[in-house]
Design an enzyme around this catalytic site. Structure first.
Site: not given
Length: 229
Positions: A79, A175, A203
């Site tokens: 991320s 996600d 995610h």
């Protein structure tokens, strides 16, 4: 040949986001591992008085420590950690780069409203711990730290085109925070990149029921065309 791996977690997250992958690789191989937590991050989230410079410096310090000990260094960023990994790759040239659900672009709120089913799937296939962490983190996020995250993204706006390391991008198809479309676009911008899509992957994919598929792809990429003792 000593191989070092730097693990970089996401915004408002912590080492725990990547811990299953860290443990998987650590139990099987004699890798040198660094997994810093940025100032203000971790399970006890105190992010208010921190900023993007402090987060990047923590990651860079760990990278330099690894490079001093290891012949080969691989950076794995999840991320926001993927954004930091990209920035590090310009300054320090890691041997390989692994980006898991990288958040180079702003989240598309219209997409999230249009496709709310992604959140339903996220809950269905995620470990229950994810929901606890996400709920806790929501109350701790403040505007100032969010601006810092946006500044980091702006700083990395044209970074993908400058990455020269062999790069693996891993992204879950459900996600709900960073849509898979973002990585489908990103892989075209990085010279030597490959995208692996994980079906039903949310995610927080390393904490999810799909994490074994992530482990397999990471392991395969690490050892591809590489002799490690």
């Amino acid at each position: 040949m000593k191989l070092g791996i730097l693990f970089l977690h996401g915004y408002t997250g912590g080492r725990y986001e990547l811990l299953p992958l860290i443990n998987y690789l650590g139990d099987r191989y004699d890798f040198v591992i660094e997994a810093p937590e940025y100032p203000g991050h971790g399970k006890k989230l105190l992010i208010k008085n921190t900023n993007e410079e402090m987060w990047f410096e923590a990651a860079e310090k760990s990278y330099i420590a690894l490079r001093e000990k290891c012949d080969t260094v691989i950076v794995i960023g999840f991320s926001m950690g993927g954004v930091i990994a990209g920035l590090l790759s310009l300054a320090h040239q890691p041997d390989k780069l692994i980006l898991i659900a990288p958040a180079f672009d702003n989240i598309n709120l219209q997409y999230m409203v249009k496709y709310p089913y992604t959140y339903i799937h996220n809950m269905r296939y995620a470990d229950l711990r994810i929901l606890e962490f996400m709920l806790f983190r929501t109350f701790k996020v403040d505007y100032k730290s969010l601006v810092s995250f946006k500044k980091l993204q702006q700083r990395a706006l044209y970074v993908p085109e400058q990455i020269t390391a062999n790069t693996l991008i891993i992204h879950g198809t459900i996600d709900g925070l960073v849509p898979i479309q973002k990585s489908r676009q990103l892989v075209k911008r990085i010279k030597k990149a490959k995208l692996i899509e994980i079906e039903k992957g949310p995610h927080e994919i390393c904490l999810s029921k799909m994490n074994k598929k992530v482990f397999y792809e990471v392991e395969k990429f690490i050892f591809k065309n590489k002799s490690i003792n």
